[in-house]
Design a protein around this motif. Structure first.
Motif, short mmCIF file in Angstrom:
data_model
loop_
_atom_site.label_atom_id
_atom_site.label_comp_id
_atom_site.label_asym_id
_atom_site.label_seq_id
_atom_site.Cartn_x
_atom_site.Cartn_y
_atom_site.Cartn_z
N LEU A 5 -30.19 -2.28 6.30
CA LEU A 5 -28.94 -3.24 6.22
C LEU A 5 -29.03 -4.40 7.65
CD1 LEU A 5 -28.98 -5.42 4.66
CD2 LEU A 5 -26.56 -4.35 4.48
N LEU A 6 -28.31 -3.47 8.54
CA LEU A 6 -27.48 -4.31 9.64
C LEU A 6 -28.54 -4.96 10.45
CD1 LEU A 6 -24.23 -2.01 10.07
CD2 LEU A 6 -24.06 -3.79 9.39
N LEU A 7 -29.37 -3.85 10.85
CA LEU A 7 -30.70 -4.26 11.66
C LEU A 7 -31.21 -5.49 11.69
CD1 LEU A 7 -32.39 -0.45 12.41
CD2 LEU A 7 -31.25 -2.26 14.13
N ASP A 37 -35.05 -9.21 2.96
CA ASP A 37 -35.11 -7.97 2.85
C ASP A 37 -33.39 -7.23 3.07
OD1 ASP A 37 -37.89 -7.30 2.99
OD2 ASP A 37 -38.33 -6.70 4.67
N ALA A 38 -32.67 -8.40 4.12
CA ALA A 38 -32.08 -7.62 4.23
C ALA A 38 -30.75 -8.28 2.56
CB ALA A 38 -30.99 -8.70 4.85
N ALA A 39 -31.29 -8.73 1.39
CA ALA A 39 -30.61 -9.16 0.53
C ALA A 39 -31.05 -8.09 -0.36
CB ALA A 39 -30.96 -10.35 0.42
N ALA A 40 -32.25 -7.78 0.05
CA ALA A 40 -32.65 -6.72 -1.19
C ALA A 40 -32.57 -4.73 -0.48
CB ALA A 40 -34.24 -6.29 -0.43
N LEU A 41 -32.75 -5.13 0.57
CA LEU A 41 -31.35 -3.38 1.08
C LEU A 41 -29.74 -3.51 0.95
CD1 LEU A 41 -32.44 -3.41 4.12
CD2 LEU A 41 -33.08 -1.45 2.35
N GLY A 42 -29.65 -4.62 0.59
CA GLY A 42 -27.66 -5.04 0.48
C GLY A 42 -27.53 -4.57 -1.18
N LEU A 43 -28.72 -4.85 -2.40
CA LEU A 43 -28.51 -4.35 -3.33
C LEU A 43 -29.03 -3.41 -3.84
CD1 LEU A 43 -28.59 -5.48 -6.39
CD2 LEU A 43 -31.23 -6.52 -6.43
N ALA A 44 -30.30 -2.92 -2.74
CA ALA A 44 -30.88 -1.29 -3.06
C ALA A 44 -29.33 -0.19 -2.76
CB ALA A 44 -31.30 -0.99 -2.22
N LEU A 45 -28.29 -0.95 -1.89
CA LEU A 45 -27.01 -0.13 -1.55
C LEU A 45 -25.94 0.15 -2.40
CD1 LEU A 45 -26.08 1.81 0.76
CD2 LEU A 45 -25.16 -0.79 2.04
N PHE A 46 -26.14 -1.46 -3.15
CA PHE A 46 -24.89 -1.65 -4.51
C PHE A 46 -25.43 -0.88 -5.44
CE2 PHE A 46 -23.52 -4.32 -8.22
CZ PHE A 46 -22.47 -4.24 -7.55
N ALA A 47 -26.96 -0.97 -5.35
CA ALA A 47 -27.74 -0.29 -6.80
C ALA A 47 -27.35 1.45 -6.89
CB ALA A 47 -28.14 -0.71 -7.04
N GLN A 48 -27.05 1.81 -5.53
CA GLN A 48 -27.10 3.39 -5.30
C GLN A 48 -25.45 3.72 -5.70
OE1 GLN A 48 -28.86 4.77 -1.55
NE2 GLN A 48 -30.87 4.87 -2.52
N LEU A 49 -24.61 2.71 -5.52
CA LEU A 49 -23.18 3.44 -5.17
C LEU A 49 -22.74 3.23 -6.45
CD1 LEU A 49 -21.50 0.92 -2.45
CD2 LEU A 49 -22.30 3.88 -2.41
N VAL A 50 -23.75 1.89 -7.46
CA VAL A 50 -22.89 1.93 -8.88
C VAL A 50 -24.16 3.46 -10.32
CG1 VAL A 50 -23.73 0.49 -11.03
CG2 VAL A 50 -23.10 -0.56 -8.86
N ALA A 51 -25.13 3.22 -9.24
CA ALA A 51 -25.60 4.06 -9.88
C ALA A 51 -24.85 6.00 -9.71
CB ALA A 51 -27.01 4.48 -9.31
N ARG A 52 -23.90 6.44 -9.12
CA ARG A 52 -23.16 7.46 -8.79
C ARG A 52 -21.90 7.31 -9.79
NH1 ARG A 52 -23.16 8.08 -2.10
NH2 ARG A 52 -25.90 7.79 -1.92
N ARG A 53 -21.77 6.38 -9.93
CA ARG A 53 -20.55 6.41 -11.05
C ARG A 53 -20.66 7.07 -11.87
NH1 ARG A 53 -18.79 0.47 -12.44
NH2 ARG A 53 -17.00 1.52 -13.92
N PRO A 54 -19.80 8.03 -13.07
CA PRO A 54 -20.27 9.21 -14.04
C PRO A 54 -19.91 8.25 -15.30
CG PRO A 54 -18.05 8.98 -13.60
CD PRO A 54 -18.61 7.91 -12.44
N ALA A 55 -20.41 8.88 -16.32
CA ALA A 55 -20.55 8.02 -17.28
C ALA A 55 -18.91 7.93 -18.46
CB ALA A 55 -21.60 9.10 -18.73
N SER A 56 -18.79 7.05 -18.93
CA SER A 56 -18.03 6.46 -19.47
C SER A 56 -18.55 5.72 -21.40
CB SER A 56 -17.35 4.96 -19.03
OG SER A 56 -18.56 4.07 -19.07
#
Length: 311
Positions: A5-7, A37-56
């Protein structure tokens, strides 16, 4: 993904300035592509972090589909970028502009190096749909950089300016097919369609062939997330006594042969409902699968009968 993303974001600014300086659409389109692509990578990174959250209590399945949603949004962004590049390229075919070929080659060569590093960083997780969407953006950038280098070389050597928009259109065609395929795949998952690698009818026949199962209906197979598959079904069985053994056998079979580990089965041993529309995918009669279908009874609605199972 963060390093990629930074690159990508850093060099998008450099390439945009270079495109304005040299007058190259190939560079400007590639810079716009890298910014997307930078925005896409940011969105992908955010989605991966959200996906790791446990069920509620509000999201009992968890957040695994955040990655699928991220892949769909990124793909739609990609299609929008492709449309913009195609529009600008067609305009320049009829109205060519001056381009500094040597400057284009130098800037695009640096961009190619950045894209190669980013692609290498993302390639290790390309089995994940969200990461694959981000990788697709970077590969599109990589093709754009190659096209810009070739365009700069031709213009520097021959002065033929139409090569710049022509190669931009070529990149559009190369990107479009894989992007559209990802749009279809991610939307199919969000619509809870049957995973592409599985055959619903074959699974139904496999279940009906188990000793003690009379019929299978209300069978559903869908994606819980990018890699996990769920199944639910209503089974008519011969007797209640056989259910514990049958349940364990079917769960093991589905996990081993189909990779399905989230299984919900509803048994019934009182026979098929006498009224209403129930489709039995397969029923064993004399050792061979046979298809059955009860007619619809308007008085009892679309799914009448005491043993119906709604989804």
């Amino acid at each position: 993904m963060l390093i990629a993303l930074l690159l990508t974001a850093g060099y998008a600014v450099v390439e945009a300035m270079g495109g304005l300086y040299t007058g190259s659409l190939a560079l400007l389109s590639d810079a716009g592509h890298m910014l997307t692509d930078a925005a896409a990578l940011g969105l992908a990174l955010f989605a991966q972090l959200v996906a790791r959250r446990p069920a509620s209590a509000r999201n009992s399945y968890g957040y695994a589909r955040a990655e699928v949603l991220g892949a769909l949004i990124n793909s739609l962004f990609m299609l929008a970028m492709v449309g913009w590049i195609a529009f600008e390229a067609l305009g320049r075919l009829f109205n060519p502009k001056e381009v500094d070929g040597l400057g284009v080659m130098a800037i695009a060569a640096l961009g190619l190096g950045v894209n190669l590093v980013a692609a290498w960083l993302l390639a290790g997780d390309s089995h994940n749909m969200n990461s694959r969407a981000a990788l697709l953006h970077v590969l599109g950038d990589l093709l754009g950089s190659v096209a810009a280098i070739l365009a700069g070389l031709v213009i520097w050597a021959t002065g033929w300016k139409p090569i710049d928009p022509i190669l931009s259109l070529l990149v559009v065609v190369l990107i479009l097919r894989s992007t559209w395929a990802l749009v279809l795949q991610s939307s199919h998952m969000l619509m809870e369609g049957v995973p592409a690698h599985l055959d619903l009818r074959a699974i139904g026949h496999t279940l009906a062939e188990q000793k003690g199962v009379q019929s299978v209906h209300d069978l559903h197979v869908w994606h819980l997330g990018p890699t996990r598959v769920a199944l639910s079904a209503h089974l008519v069985i011969e007797s209640a006594d056989s259910w514990p053994r049958l349940l364990a056998a079917i769960q093991g079979l589905l996990a081993k042969d189909y990779g399905i580990d989230h299984v919900t089965l509803q048994p019934s041993w009182l026979g098929m409902p006498p009224r209403g529309k129930v489709v039995a995918l397969a029923a064993l009669v004399g050792g061979k699968p046979e298809h059955r279908q009860h007619e619809h009874d308007p008085a009892h609605g679309e799914h009448a009968g005491p043993h119906d199972h709604h989804h």
